[in-house]
Design an enzyme around this catalytic site. Structure first.
Site, PDB file in Angstrom:
ATOM      1  N   HIS A 173     141.208 -15.438  27.280  1.00 43.15           N
ATOM      2  CA  HIS A 173     141.046 -14.267  28.141  1.00 43.15           C
ATOM      3  C   HIS A 173     139.636 -13.693  27.976  1.00 43.15           C
ATOM      4  O   HIS A 173     139.140 -13.596  26.852  1.00 43.15           O
ATOM      5  CB  HIS A 173     142.104 -13.233  27.754  1.00 43.15           C
ATOM      6  CG  HIS A 173     142.329 -12.177  28.778  1.00 43.15           C
ATOM      7  ND1 HIS A 173     141.432 -11.170  29.007  1.00 43.15           N
ATOM      8  CD2 HIS A 173     143.349 -11.970  29.636  1.00 43.15           C
ATOM      9  CE1 HIS A 173     141.897 -10.385  29.972  1.00 43.15           C
ATOM     10  NE2 HIS A 173     143.073 -10.846  30.366  1.00 43.15           N
ATOM     11  N   THR A 182     130.481  -6.059  14.943  1.00 40.55           N
ATOM     12  CA  THR A 182     131.727  -6.843  14.870  1.00 40.55           C
ATOM     13  C   THR A 182     132.757  -6.420  15.915  1.00 40.55           C
ATOM     14  O   THR A 182     133.708  -7.151  16.169  1.00 40.55           O
ATOM     15  CB  THR A 182     132.381  -6.692  13.481  1.00 40.55           C
ATOM     16  OG1 THR A 182     132.583  -5.282  13.225  1.00 40.55           O
ATOM     17  CG2 THR A 182     131.491  -7.285  12.396  1.00 40.55           C
TER      18      THR A 182
END
Lengths: 298, 298
Positions: A82, A170
């Site tokens: 996705h 991150t």
């Protein structure tokens, strides 16, 4: 009258059950917040949470869950089918009861502000909360995905609405916004010819000249040997389900095929279906206040 | 999952606002009890209260309200157009959410027992709570009305289910029971001929060979110059609204008239309408758990 907002945050972790548990934990056991569902997909490597609540406790729980996701997800190591741009990929707020769209937009901005400050996270406002037209569509914001965000955010036109002008190392980038409830509604045809479903999808969907709040594609149901027009109804209060159902029946005639049924996938607000019953039975002067459950929830 | 029961007690006072306020007061400001509505009628000299709640607090509030009505109403002085046999004329309990009919019957018996003991009041169980078939129908129990009850209760077949064998001197007799939600549903015809509405009513109603849970009469809407089939649907889970709507369309053909609309009077459970939408749009494998509001109320 109690205000109820829904939130359907998408987090980029669909495999590690322990991490997923840490992310959904803030939605459990809190007054004024109810976790309805969460669906993880290993291929997508993503979990979609459905939660409802009163604005203030819901806001706090969502910000907390965003923090948990940022803690446990490292986007530099994330892979999945996705498209995604952040650990907390997208956070839509949906007005459900006694809440206006304006209030839902306000709530989305509060969450964006608080999360961006607390986690040093760049956030785009999207859909109804968007600050410019080209930010309404999530796909446009997400284009380039996590890997392309560092460069994208350097462009002046992609300066985030909240938070720093550079990607979180991150956790990437997050989109937060308000939108109407989506209804996933499919109409089945008595043919196995996918081209017919595709043709009808083109006729009824907004982008090609169809109904304003309808997205549609053709889909094969191989095990049943039929095809369907698979839709996302993006505002059932303006594009009613019965209208697209009847329109597909009309378009199907051109191909000599028939509508043999339909299906609603996942959750649907009662009003979307009651409105269709009111149409078919010609119920005069009907008010949603006549629905017993409306009164019970007040 | 929270259990929700509805109660629609009818009290024999429709004129004195102070007395009415004393009767409804026990339903206000209580945890687990919500007063939805009360409608008084001066000609009927009667007030109909609609309240929902969790079984235990609802029970307590109903028994309390019954006591208030017995305190303020003197049936020896009561007159009004509606048939009545007691200060607290009838107390139906209706299962709404996460409650079985068996539980609603049990609740009605607890209320009957407690109220009969506390107020020395003779009580008949009726409808689904009835202890014998001839007590199912309220009209049969109430026949003779307040003035005839002293004599009626002497007959062995009319010994009350709870309380003394003789009428309360000022509060008469009460019926308590459990039933399904009633839906008041009318279908309009494009004619001013009341005989056609009467004929169709006879064809669709249970008593003359029609649908099992349908009561119907013809009614004139003089201001609109049309007539309607006016119905009480006594169990929409078994006799669906769409079924009687379609059946009336079919019967109307015989007279060359058309159905021009319909109306729902008062409150209706969402399932009664959603079930009709599911029928008209041929929605496959639909579950009420897919309705967002069902999940919110859990």
């Amino acid at each position: 009258m109690k205000k109820i907002v829904q939130c359907v945050p998408n987090f980029s972790e669909g495999r590690d059950l322990e991490k997923i548990e840490r992310i959904v934990e803030p939605f459990r056991g809190k007054d004024g917040v109810k976790l309805l569902d969460y669906q993880r997909d290993e291929d997508h490597n993503r979990v979609v949470v459905t939660v409802v609540g009163e604005p203030e406790p819901l806001k706090n729980a969502v910000v907390e869950a965003m923090g948990a996701a940022i803690d446990v997800i490292d986007m530099t190591k994330h892979e999945g089918q996705h498209p995604r741009m952040g650990a907390v990929d997208v956070v839509p707020f949906i007005p459900i009861r006694n809440v206006s769209m304006t209030e839902a937009i306000e709530l989305s901005k509060e969450v964006a502000k608080e999360a961006s400050e607390r986690y040093n996270l760049p956030i785009f406002l999207y859909e109804k909360s968007a600050t410019r037209p080209e930010r309404e569509n999530l796909a446009k914001i997400r284009k380039g995905q996590f890997e392309g965000m560092a460069e994208k955010l350097q462009k002046p036109e992609w300066k985030p609405d909240f938070g720093p002008d550079k990607v979180h190392p991150t956790a990437g980038v997050t989109a937060v916004g308000a939108r109407m409830p989506l209804v996933a509604y499919n109409v089945n045809l008595d043919t196995d010819n996918i081209e017919i479903a595709n043709q009808i999808a083109r006729k009824v969907r907004h982008i090609n000249g169809g109904l304003r709040y309808c997205k549609a594609i053709g889909v094969e149901l191989k095990d049943r040997g039929i095809v369907q027009v698979s839709m996302n109804m993006t505002d059932y209060t303006k594009t009613a389900l019965y209208r697209v159902f009847e329109l597909i029946k009309i378009e199907a005639r051109r191909y000599g095929v028939n509508v043999v049924g339909s299906e609603v996938i996942g959750l649907v607000p009662m009003e979307a279906l009651i409105d269709s019953a009111v149409y078919y039975m010609g119920i005069e002067d009907f008010s949603m206040d006549q629905v017993l459950e409306t009164r019970i929830m007040e």
